[in-house]
Design an enzyme around this catalytic site. Structure first.
Site, PDB file in Angstrom:
ATOM      1  N   ARG A  51       0.855  -1.195   0.000  1.00 16.82           N
ATOM      2  CA  ARG A  51       0.000   0.000   0.000  1.00 16.82           C
ATOM      3  C   ARG A  51       0.882   1.232   0.000  1.00 16.82           C
ATOM      4  O   ARG A  51       1.721   1.408   0.874  1.00 16.82           O
ATOM      5  CB  ARG A  51      -0.917   0.033   1.227  1.00 16.82           C
ATOM      6  CG  ARG A  51      -2.096   1.019   1.055  1.00 16.82           C
ATOM      7  CD  ARG A  51      -2.882   1.224   2.355  1.00 16.82           C
ATOM      8  NE  ARG A  51      -2.091   1.962   3.304  1.00 16.82           N
ATOM      9  CZ  ARG A  51      -2.030   1.678   4.603  1.00 16.82           C
ATOM     10  NH1 ARG A  51      -2.702   0.685   5.122  1.00 16.82           N
ATOM     11  NH2 ARG A  51      -1.278   2.395   5.413  1.00 16.82           N
ATOM     12  N   GLU A  67       4.717   7.140   2.295  1.00 20.52           N
ATOM     13  CA  GLU A  67       5.560   5.949   2.435  1.00 20.52           C
ATOM     14  C   GLU A  67       4.909   4.810   1.678  1.00 20.52           C
ATOM     15  O   GLU A  67       3.772   4.902   1.230  1.00 20.52           O
ATOM     16  CB  GLU A  67       5.698   5.526   3.904  1.00 20.52           C
ATOM     17  CG  GLU A  67       4.400   5.064   4.508  1.00 20.52           C
ATOM     18  CD  GLU A  67       4.543   4.084   5.670  1.00 20.52           C
ATOM     19  OE1 GLU A  67       5.647   3.553   5.913  1.00 20.52           O
ATOM     20  OE2 GLU A  67       3.519   3.837   6.327  1.00 20.52           O
ATOM     21  N   ASN A  69       4.080   0.677   2.181  1.00 17.73           N
ATOM     22  CA  ASN A  69       4.021  -0.397   3.167  1.00 17.73           C
ATOM     23  C   ASN A  69       4.113  -1.738   2.469  1.00 17.73           C
ATOM     24  O   ASN A  69       3.433  -1.969   1.471  1.00 17.73           O
ATOM     25  CB  ASN A  69       2.694  -0.332   3.931  1.00 17.73           C
ATOM     26  CG  ASN A  69       2.468   1.019   4.569  1.00 17.73           C
ATOM     27  OD1 ASN A  69       2.970   1.284   5.657  1.00 17.73           O
ATOM     28  ND2 ASN A  69       1.740   1.897   3.893  1.00 17.73           N
ATOM     29  N   SER A  74      -2.580  -2.991   6.398  1.00 17.16           N
ATOM     30  CA  SER A  74      -3.905  -3.030   7.029  1.00 17.16           C
ATOM     31  C   SER A  74      -4.999  -2.385   6.193  1.00 17.16           C
ATOM     32  O   SER A  74      -4.735  -1.591   5.304  1.00 17.16           O
ATOM     33  CB  SER A  74      -3.859  -2.275   8.359  1.00 17.16           C
ATOM     34  OG  SER A  74      -3.048  -2.951   9.253  1.00 17.16           O
ATOM     35  N   LYS A 229      12.679   2.290   4.577  1.00 12.67           N
ATOM     36  CA  LYS A 229      12.533   3.668   4.081  1.00 12.67           C
ATOM     37  C   LYS A 229      13.760   4.190   3.335  1.00 12.67           C
ATOM     38  O   LYS A 229      13.666   5.100   2.529  1.00 12.67           O
ATOM     39  CB  LYS A 229      12.138   4.594   5.230  1.00 12.67           C
ATOM     40  CG  LYS A 229      10.698   4.334   5.682  1.00 12.67           C
ATOM     41  CD  LYS A 229      10.182   5.364   6.654  1.00 12.67           C
ATOM     42  CE  LYS A 229       8.681   5.244   6.857  1.00 12.67           C
ATOM     43  NZ  LYS A 229       8.287   4.090   7.693  1.00 12.67           N
ATOM     44  N   LYS A 287      12.171  10.312  10.595  1.00 16.68           N
ATOM     45  CA  LYS A 287      11.577   8.964  10.675  1.00 16.68           C
ATOM     46  C   LYS A 287      12.634   7.888  10.819  1.00 16.68           C
ATOM     47  O   LYS A 287      13.671   7.959  10.153  1.00 16.68           O
ATOM     48  CB  LYS A 287      10.841   8.625   9.376  1.00 16.68           C
ATOM     49  CG  LYS A 287       9.709   9.508   8.991  1.00 16.68           C
ATOM     50  CD  LYS A 287       9.027   8.875   7.782  1.00 16.68           C
ATOM     51  CE  LYS A 287       8.008   9.785   7.179  1.00 16.68           C
ATOM     52  NZ  LYS A 287       7.272   9.129   6.109  1.00 16.68           N
ATOM     53  N   GLU A 291       9.260   0.004   9.085  1.00 20.65           N
ATOM     54  CA  GLU A 291       7.815   0.217   9.069  1.00 20.65           C
ATOM     55  C   GLU A 291       7.305   0.088  10.494  1.00 20.65           C
ATOM     56  O   GLU A 291       7.972  -0.457  11.346  1.00 20.65           O
ATOM     57  CB  GLU A 291       7.136  -0.865   8.214  1.00 20.65           C
ATOM     58  CG  GLU A 291       7.651  -0.917   6.803  1.00 20.65           C
ATOM     59  CD  GLU A 291       6.751  -1.700   5.867  1.00 20.65           C
ATOM     60  OE1 GLU A 291       5.531  -1.658   6.028  1.00 20.65           O
ATOM     61  OE2 GLU A 291       7.293  -2.340   4.953  1.00 20.65           O
ATOM     62  N   GLY A 292       6.124   0.571  10.738  1.00 24.08           N
ATOM     63  CA  GLY A 292       5.602   0.244  12.071  1.00 24.08           C
ATOM     64  C   GLY A 292       4.634   1.221  12.680  1.00 24.08           C
ATOM     65  O   GLY A 292       3.650   0.834  13.266  1.00 24.08           O
ATOM     66  N   ARG A 378      -7.701   7.499   4.929  1.00 21.87           N
ATOM     67  CA  ARG A 378      -7.667   7.739   6.375  1.00 21.87           C
ATOM     68  C   ARG A 378      -7.572   9.238   6.591  1.00 21.87           C
ATOM     69  O   ARG A 378      -6.902   9.926   5.833  1.00 21.87           O
ATOM     70  CB  ARG A 378      -6.425   7.093   7.007  1.00 21.87           C
ATOM     71  CG  ARG A 378      -6.510   5.596   7.154  1.00 21.87           C
ATOM     72  CD  ARG A 378      -5.197   5.049   7.672  1.00 21.87           C
ATOM     73  NE  ARG A 378      -4.102   5.424   6.792  1.00 21.87           N
ATOM     74  CZ  ARG A 378      -2.818   5.295   7.101  1.00 21.87           C
ATOM     75  NH1 ARG A 378      -2.464   4.814   8.278  1.00 21.87           N
ATOM     76  NH2 ARG A 378      -1.880   5.647   6.251  1.00 21.87           N
TER      77      ARG A 378
END
Ligand code: ADP
Ligand code: MG
Length: 402
Positions: A51, A67, A69, A74, A229, A287, A291-292, A378
């Site tokens: 994504r 970014e 993913n 999700s 990243k 950053k 990921e996270g 989102r």
């Protein structure tokens, strides 16, 4: 692009060298990659469900990538449900109005990609396992996918397993993975992207067993590594990007979505960027490489963190990214965690983040499936920095086209 990066061994090795020196988590992943990369018994297939997230920047008005993913991505399960909810509410309020939403069932897309991998594995009795966290918070999203897969292909048995529930002797001599006496065709990770997902060394041992196996992983270890990243930063160099994407594949369009990203290496150039971040912290996001979620630094936190790491190798574990100045919108947000009865709903200023899903099934020679799989929107209050839904900041949303 992610597929090509993951298959360029030299590029992967060279790009990650600095990161794995200082980031033990990425190093552990990389060590597994080295152990399985040349193992002829390990699956040669890779399943990716990615994504890519974007914000609409104000000036110039253009999409900018936040970014990409690569693991445990999700909300493909819930995104179509939120669209339905908004259509329903809109119809209640104003039955005559048209509610124009782009149609794409992301939930069906991920179920389809999983079933495609199962087909390629080619064993009628083999199962799909979903590797889940010790404690799952986002279970509704995962279950939506399981149910969709059942609707699509009822003959495929799906089981949920934690790392701790996979036996250390689950592999036979040919690296066929067996769980509960069933051969496993596909391993779909919904965990494994932050250090806490591996509470002990046996969780890492299990990850290695899964990667060594003949089962097709979503994502394979190299697809997961392509989400570090650092790659996002390296690819902001158009010359490097053009090694992976040709002009007729959308090189310029893709390049146009990138925000500036700087490395903080201990070099004259890196020092220049570090000073830049110290001087104008409000223009950047700091950053960590992995990921996270929930790990970014903003404003004065940047100054503090940069001062803390400036004399250590830890500098390589971070990227400094231009802050995207997102277009604000007025809207209402319904928090999942607040007590709804006690809240007065008031108009808020929000900013939105558009995620575009895509799946790919491939080996080093052929691509068997590669599709654009719909979207996730989102939103968050402009005053909140992170858009972590699970952390309570931010809302699932849906776009309205006009
Ligand atoms: P992760 O999800 O791996 O923690 P992200 O890069 O997605 O990392 O950052 C988390 C959130 O921080 C994003 O969802 C976004 O809301 C915000 N964010 C990240 N990068 C930027 C940026 N360059 N400009 C503005 N906001 C950003
Ligand atoms: Mg994110």
């Amino acid at each position: 692009m992610m597929h090509r990066i993951a298959h360029d061994k030299h590029f992967l090795e060279e790009s990650l060298a600095d990161v794995i020196r200082v980031d033990s988590f990425t190093r552990s992943l990389y060590e597994i990659y080295l152990k399985v990369e040349d193992d002829p018994k390990a699956s040669k297939y890779n399943l990716g469900f990615f994504r890519s997230d974007y914000m609409l920047n104000k000036e110039p008005e253009a999409l900018r990538q936040v970014e990409i993913n690569a693991i445990s991505v999700s909300f493909a399960g819930l995104s179509p449900l939120i669209s339905q909810l908004h259509q329903y509410v809109n119809n209640k309020v104003n039955p005559k109005s048209e509610f124009n939403q782009p149609e794409k069932n992301t939930c069906r897309s991920v179920a389809f990609a999983l079933s495609k991998a199962w087909d390629v594995y080619g064993k009628k009795d083999a199962i799909i396992i979903i590797i889940v966290e010790e404690k799952t918070y986002n279970i509704c999203d995962q279950k939506a996918i399981e149910i969709e897969l059942f609707n699509l292909r009822p003959e495929i048995l799906v089981k949920r397993k934690k790392f701790s529930q996979i036996d250390s002797n689950s592999l036979d001599g040919n690296n066929v993975l067996r769980v509960d006496d069933k051969e496993v065709a596909v391993v779909y990770y919904r965990t494994g992207y932050v250090p806490a997902d591996y509470p002990n060394s046996s969780a890492w041992d299990t990850r290695l067993i899964l990667e060594k196996s003949k089962a097709i992983k979503c994502p394979s270890i190299k697809y997961q590594l392509s989400g570090v990243k650092k790659f996002q930063q390296i690819l902001t160099d158009k010359q490097v990007l053009s090694k992976f994407i040709k002009p007729d594949e959308g090189l310029d369009e893709l390049y146009g979505t990138f925000a500036a990203i700087y490395l903080l290496k201990d070099s004259p150039e890196g020092n220049k960027y570090l000073e830049m971040g110290l001087k104008n912290p409000e223009k950047f996001v700091l950053k960590p490489q992995r990921e996270g979620g929930g790990n970014n630094y903003y404003g004065q936190e940047i100054v503090q963190k940069l001062n803390e790491i400036r004399n250590s190798q830890e500098r390589d574990a971070f990227i400094l990214m231009e802050l995207i100045d997102a277009v604000p919108i007025s809207n209402y947000g319904v928090d999942s965690r607040s007590n709804l009865r006690s809240r007065n709903f008031a108009m808020d200023t929000i900013i939105s983040e558009l995620g575009i899903f895509g799946s790919i099934l491939a080996d080093d020679k052929l691509v068997y499936h590669n599709s654009e799989d719909g979207y996730l929107l989102r939103s968050k209050r402009i005053s909140d920095n992170e858009a972590g839904i699970a952390a309570g900041a931010g809302f699932l949303d849906s776009p309205y086209l006009f």
